[in-house]
Structure formats: C-alpha cells, structure tokens
Write a protein that holds these residues in place. Structure first.
Motif, PDB file in Angstrom:
ATOM      1  N   ASN A  18      40.608  23.729  41.068  1.00  0.00           N
ATOM      2  CA  ASN A  18      41.530  24.103  42.125  1.00  0.00           C
ATOM      3  C   ASN A  18      42.775  23.230  42.105  1.00  0.00           C
ATOM      4  O   ASN A  18      43.852  23.677  42.481  1.00  0.00           O
ATOM      5  N   THR A 158      40.211  39.900  47.473  1.00  0.00           N
ATOM      6  CA  THR A 158      39.579  38.838  46.693  1.00  0.00           C
ATOM      7  C   THR A 158      38.445  39.362  45.819  1.00  0.00           C
ATOM      8  O   THR A 158      37.711  38.580  45.213  1.00  0.00           O
ATOM      9  N   GLN A 316      44.523  29.607  47.404  1.00  0.00           N
ATOM     10  CA  GLN A 316      43.180  30.087  47.090  1.00  0.00           C
ATOM     11  C   GLN A 316      42.543  30.669  48.348  1.00  0.00           C
ATOM     12  O   GLN A 316      42.560  30.065  49.407  1.00  0.00           O
ATOM     13  N   THR A 319      36.499  31.238  46.313  1.00  0.00           N
ATOM     14  CA  THR A 319      35.930  30.721  45.071  1.00  0.00           C
ATOM     15  C   THR A 319      34.427  30.639  45.244  1.00  0.00           C
ATOM     16  O   THR A 319      33.926  30.421  46.356  1.00  0.00           O
ATOM     17  N   SER A 325      38.079  27.715  39.630  1.00  0.00           N
ATOM     18  CA  SER A 325      39.222  28.505  40.067  1.00  0.00           C
ATOM     19  C   SER A 325      38.694  29.825  40.614  1.00  0.00           C
ATOM     20  O   SER A 325      37.677  30.345  40.145  1.00  0.00           O
ATOM     21  N   THR A 327      40.211  33.190  43.445  1.00  0.00           N
ATOM     22  CA  THR A 327      41.235  34.204  43.619  1.00  0.00           C
ATOM     23  C   THR A 327      42.102  33.838  44.816  1.00  0.00           C
ATOM     24  O   THR A 327      41.622  33.300  45.814  1.00  0.00           O
ATOM     25  N   ALA A 328      43.395  34.111  44.683  1.00  0.00           N
ATOM     26  CA  ALA A 328      44.300  34.079  45.815  1.00  0.00           C
ATOM     27  C   ALA A 328      44.308  35.494  46.398  1.00  0.00           C
ATOM     28  O   ALA A 328      43.413  36.293  46.114  1.00  0.00           O
ATOM     29  N   GLU A 333      43.241  32.937  39.848  1.00  0.00           N
ATOM     30  CA  GLU A 333      43.553  31.528  39.638  1.00  0.00           C
ATOM     31  C   GLU A 333      43.056  31.076  38.280  1.00  0.00           C
ATOM     32  O   GLU A 333      41.999  31.501  37.817  1.00  0.00           O
ATOM     33  N   ARG A 340      47.817  24.463  37.630  1.00  0.00           N
ATOM     34  CA  ARG A 340      47.299  25.608  38.368  1.00  0.00           C
ATOM     35  C   ARG A 340      48.200  26.809  38.128  1.00  0.00           C
ATOM     36  O   ARG A 340      49.418  26.743  38.303  1.00  0.00           O
ATOM     37  N   ASP A 497      35.409  30.677  36.318  1.00  0.00           N
ATOM     38  CA  ASP A 497      36.720  30.872  36.918  1.00  0.00           C
ATOM     39  C   ASP A 497      37.056  32.351  37.031  1.00  0.00           C
ATOM     40  O   ASP A 497      36.675  33.156  36.179  1.00  0.00           O
TER      41      ASP A 497
END
Length: 658
Positions: A18, A158, A316, A319, A325, A327-328, A333, A340, A497
C-alpha cells in the motif's frame, strides 16, 4: 448449453504495499515535479526505442501512446498503420482504438459525478436504483436461510459484489447479437457466489450494472450521458461508447490486425457490453482523461470531478490484506519499482490497452494497440519505470525455521474466484487462471502462475514474498506478495495484489484429476469400440462359413446400446473439434463470440441422449450378469464399460456440462 465450447477447451488447450517507497536514483530526494521534469528530456527517443521492442516482440501492427507528467502532455505518438491497405499512419490525435476494460474508468467516473450531485449513495442497496431485483441470497443458500447482505455501489466499484462470472457473454461480432444494456443486465444476471465485501473477484457484469444505474438515475442512455458529462467537458472529440461508431468517427477507427500464418489478417468491429468495455478513443483524448485525475496539476485539461472526489477515487478502498495492493474506486492498485501505481488494463479479442497513473510522480502512461498481448503494455510501463525510477535494491530473505511444516498446508491447485459456479462455464475454471503451488526441499513455495514459475519465501506465517526480480505476467497486479487465508466456504484462499483471489480446489475438482480421468475413460471407450468392431467382423466371417447360434436378443441389444454410447461420445468429440477450432484472428473458438454452425443444436441434445442410453446400460449390465450372457470376461468388460460411461457422465454433470 455450451458443452461444445467447454469440451473443446479440454481437448485442445486453453484459451484472459500500500505504501510507496522512493526510487533508488540520484533524484529521489528532490520534489517529485522537479525530478520528473529533469528526467523526461529523452522521453521521445526512449519511447520510440521501447515501442519498437514491444511491437517486434508481440507482432503489433499499430499502436498509439501518450505520456503525461506534471499537468501536461509530454509525449504523444502513433506507430504503424491505422489502415494497412491504404497505408494510413496512426495519428495519436485522431486514430481511435478499442479500450476494452479500460472503459470502466469512464463508467466509474460517471457514477462518482452522480454521487457528487447527491443522486447516488455509494453505500445504498443497488436495488434502490434498479427496476428489477437482484437475488437476495447466495446460490448456496436455501429459501429458509436469512438473505445475504445487500450489494452496494462500493462493492461494484471494488469488484467485491460477489457475482459469479460468465466469460462467453462478452464479445459479439454481429450488432444484432449485442443486447441493449437494459436487456443485457437482466438476461445475463449472474448468481451471487460470495457475501458482498468479502472476496474480490473482477466482474464485467458489475460494471455493466453500474452503467445501467447511471442510465436510470440520469434519465438518459449511458452513451449520451458520457458524451455530455465527460467527453464534452474534457474536449474528447475522438471518443465514443457507441457501437457501431458514429459516422463521423468511423473513418478514424484503427483497423485491427493479427499475425496469422505469416500474414496480418484484419478483424471485424467487436461489440462489447458498453459500460464494461465498449469505448473507442484516441491517445490524445485519453491524455485529457489522465490529466483530469491529477488534482491540482492539470494545466491543459478540463474538470469533471471535484478534487476531493478525485482523491477519494485514488485512495485504496478495498484490500484482502494490509500487505497487499487492492483496488481504489475503479482503479487497480500496484507497486512498480516501489512506486504506488493506479492502473487499468483492457482487452478485447483484437485490441489491448493499458492506462497507468503514478500519483506521487504526477506521471501517466496510456497505450493501445491491436494484434498483440496485454504483456506489451505491462512491459512498456515497466520499462518506463526502470528508466526513470529504477527499483531500489531488493532483499532476498532466507526461509525461516519451521517454514516447511507451516507451508505444506498450502500445496495444491488454486482456481480463480472469478468464474461460474452454476453454469457449464464452470468448467473453464480448470483451464483459465490456475495457480499451482508446490514446496521445495529448502522451504520455498514454487508458484506456477500465468505461464511462469515464481519462487516465494515466507516472511510471516501465511505470507510469502516473490523473489523474482523481473516483472511478472500477472494481469491484475505485480504478484509480489501472496497471502493465504480462508474463503467464506472454508477453503484455503490465495490472495495477491489487485482484484483477484483464488480458492484451493479439493482433489476431485482439480484439473489433473479431472483431465486424467476423462482422458482415461475416453481411451477405454475408444479401445472398446475397436475391440468390438474387430470381433464383430470376425464373427460375420465365421457365420458366413458355418451356422452359428446368435446370442439372445437382449444380449445383442445390450451390446448395441453400449456401442451406441461409444459412437455418440466420439460424435460429440468430433463435433466439438470442428465447432471449436481456434479462430486465427480472434484467438478464441467461434462459439466464444456467438458464431455457431447450423448443426450446433445437435451437440446440445447428444449429452442428454447419452444419459438415456446410460440408464439402459445399467439395466442391461444387471441382466447380462444375472443371465450370464457371454463369457465371464465379456460380462466384466460390459460392467466396466458401463461404470466408465457413468463416471464420464458424472464428471460432466459435476461440471454442469449436462
């Protein structure tokens, strides 16, 4: 029924931290904008060289690239011909490429605009905005059990809504086969496989559903909404979600080519569920979109969202584990060379696209092309990062004490949670996105994924670090760290990730057991048919020379029904082979994009006929043993043949091919 498509996959192969750390270069301690401006002086020569490498490596016939940094476009260029026959070069300003799933970023932008206006609530039940009702329960729940938690827009954005996935409902080549959005979200509504907010599993349907919600709330069709509220404010004149393209844009559409048997062959326009992947755009237009997401740094573009909204979309939102990492809002991510990165790839059958943003460096890359592979845009971005922001030295820890004992439980096969659980497409989980985990004698996990082997070392119990120094081929993220946990059904779950997780398959549902069993049964059936055929010929010859008593009618009927089962099984295999040949241009069996032969319906009937015959075989096997038809070896053979037939049918039913 899509048994022909699924069986083809079986027989002929498979077809899609992250925190950022500073880069280890001499400018790493300077402010990001100063370091960036100093570094990009050679951007043109660098990009030309790297694009030449990627185009040669992946046989890419045409491409467009743009790079933005510090609020402006610093590079924009076209490569190859948009039309090879007319020798019309790619123009980064005007030439359109298909965006595939990169289109989703526009859909999520539209959602957030309506959130800003108070018309949508990210945490409200999506049924609030729909004119039909989503299922209340998971497919595993009975009507007596409590309903599952409601799905929200946050879950859709997400990829944690918990939907199963139908991969052969995406691409079509005929406009008449592509349903309007309102019909698509009803007709192809999937079952709910996981509780919302618990398991990340990438979903095209979820984005299409969000686009339909935009239609409903804005009271205008999705394509019109995006034209009015995103394309027009940003000046994106060479972009459209309309399929086919408007007449004014059709001359600017890049023709898609793929190298087949030494020649570039042209493909047709693909129809894709609009909000999930139907956009066409130019590199210059996508530069404007990228700049809109650099709050406070945009010197050349317009505004489509408030700055606080942009910041929330870049943060973010989900997760599976703090070390991964996630998802936004809409973006995936990743961490590339310690930086990042927010990104989203996109693939149709003919085009591949990548959009990458490095917020701390105010840097963005867009590239789209036909005829290649998603590995090309991953490779280009990795090369960009290696050149301007080299990776810091990597640590290579050794396996800690006791790692072998702790790691044994994770050995096995893991299947994507982005899959179907209730339709014949369930079978594709045996061939697409598999991860195989092994343990070597030194305590390292050997993880086979996306066609390559990765060596992982334990850094904490259940958490492993990839020792590969080069980039990986993972589509959804860097595949740098994997974490083991438990999914909602109690299965061991492998998390990495990006928007994808994998659950451990029991031995009877593994690809190795399933394939070896099916192959062994098919060989037994084929050998039995050959044996019975040869024996039948010899009996005919002997019967013509002397009077021979015929077996009882029921014995002959039993033999005939077994032969019929074997012949029909071979007929299915032959039909699958003919119907499921890989198209050299589109890279998939034609059944995957809706092209079916006139006799296709016969293949859907034959499996049910096999079940009927199988029932008679059980009856005849009992009679044959009871009345002692044939020699004892013949009776044993018939019983084994019946058992093999039902084992094959049972596998087909388990994987819902029947």
């Amino acid at each position: 029924m899509r048994v022909q498509f699924m069986l083809f996959v079986l027989l002929f192969g498979t077809l899609l931290s992250n925190a950022s750390v500073q880069a280890g270069n001499q400018l790493a301690n300077q402010p990001a904008d100063q370091a960036s401006k100093a570094n990009y002086a050679d951007i043109e020569s660098f990009m030309d060289q790297e694009m030449k490498i990627q185009m040669q490596k992946f046989n890419i016939p045409n491409a467009a690239v743009s790079v933005v940094a510090n609020g402006e476009v610093i590079f924009s260029h076209g490569y190859g011909y948009a039309d090879r026959e007319k020798e019309l070069p790619v123009n980064p300003e005007h030439t359109l490429f298909r965006m595939g799933s990169t289109s989703k970023l526009l859909t999520w932008t539209a959602v957030m605009q309506l959130v800003e206006q108070g018309k949508l609530d990210l945490e409200a039940d999506i049924n609030t905005y729909l004119d039909f009702k989503m299922p209340d329960r998971l497919y595993t729940q009975s009507a007596q059990e409590p309903a599952a938690a409601p799905i929200t827009l946050t879950h859709l954005m997400t990829h944690t809504a918990g939907f199963e996935d139908y991969p052969d409902m995406i691409f079509r080549l005929d406009e008449q086969q592509m349903l309007p959005l309102a019909d698509y979200v009803r007709t192809y509504m999937p079952q709910r496989a996981f509780p919302p907010g618990e398991v990340v599993a990438y979903s095209n349907y979820g984005t299409a559903l969000a686009g339909y919600i935009v239609e409903r709330v804005a009271d205008q069709i999705f394509e019109d909404y995006v034209d009015q509220h995103i394309f027009t404010p940003l000046g994106m004149e060479y972009s459209s979600f309309r399929q086919p393209l408007p007449e004014r844009l059709q001359p600017h559409m890049a023709r898609a080519y793929r190298l087949a048997q030494g020649e570039y062959e042209e493909g047709r326009f693909e129809f894709v569920p609009g909000p999930a992947g139907g956009m066409s755009s130019s590199a210059a237009d996508m530069s404007k979109f990228m700049l809109a997401y650099f709050s406070g740094e945009n010197e050349q573009g317009g505004r489509i969202l408030r700055e606080e909204t942009i910041r929330s979309m870049r943060n973010q939102q989900f997760t599976q584990h703090p070390l991964l990492s996630g998802t936004a809002f809409g973006f995936m991510e990743g961490v590339f060379n310690g930086e990042r990165t927010l990104f989203h790839g996109g693939s149709t059958m003919l085009f591949d696209t990548g959009l990458y943003l490095v917020p701390e460096r105010n840097l963005g890359l867009f590239v789209s092309y036909s005829g290649g592979s998603y590995l090309a845009h991953l490779g280009l971005f990795q090369a960009l990062m290696d050149h301007y922001y080299p990776a810091p030295p990597a640590d290579h820890p050794l396996p800690p004490e006791g790692t072998i004992e702790r790691s044994r439980q994770y050995v096995g096969e893991y299947q994507q949670n982005r899959r179907s659980f209730t339709t014949s497409e369930r079978f594709l989980s045996l061939t697409m996105g598999l991860i195989q985990v092994q343990l070597d004698k030194e305590g390292y996990l050997l993880v086979s994924h996306a066609g390559e082997m990765n060596r992982f070392v334990e850094i904490e119990p259940g958490i492993y670090l990839n020792l590969r120094e080069q980039g990986t081929q993972d589509y959804y993220g860097g595949f740098r760290t994997i974490v083991f946990g438990v999914d909602p059904y109690g299965n061991t779950m492998l998390m990495s990730d990006g928007p994808m997780t994998y659950s451990k398959a029991p031995w009877y549902a593994s690809s190795s057991f399933t394939f070896l069993t099916i192959i062994a049964i098919l060989l037994f059936i084929i050998i039995s048919l050959l044996f019975w055929s040869i024996r039948g010929v010899f009996r005919l010859i002997r019967r013509s020379k002397s009077r021979t008593t015929l077996p009882p009618k029921l014995a002959r009927a039993a033999a005939g029904i077994a032969i019929a089962f074997g012949v029909l099984t071979l007929a299915i295999l032959i039909g699958v082979a003919i119907n499921g040949q890989i198209d050299p241009v589109y890279g998939l069996p034609q059944a995957a994009f809706g092209v079916m032969p006139s006799w296709n319906s016969v293949l859907d009937v034959l499996p049910w006929l096999l079940i009927t015959i199988g029932i008679f075989m059980i009856i005849f096997a009992v009679i044959a043993v009871w009345r002692k038809y044939w020699r004892i070896s013949g009776r044993i053979h018939y019983v084994l043949f019946t058992a093999a037939a039902w084992m094959l049918l049972s596998l087909f039913m388990y994987w819902q091919l029947i």
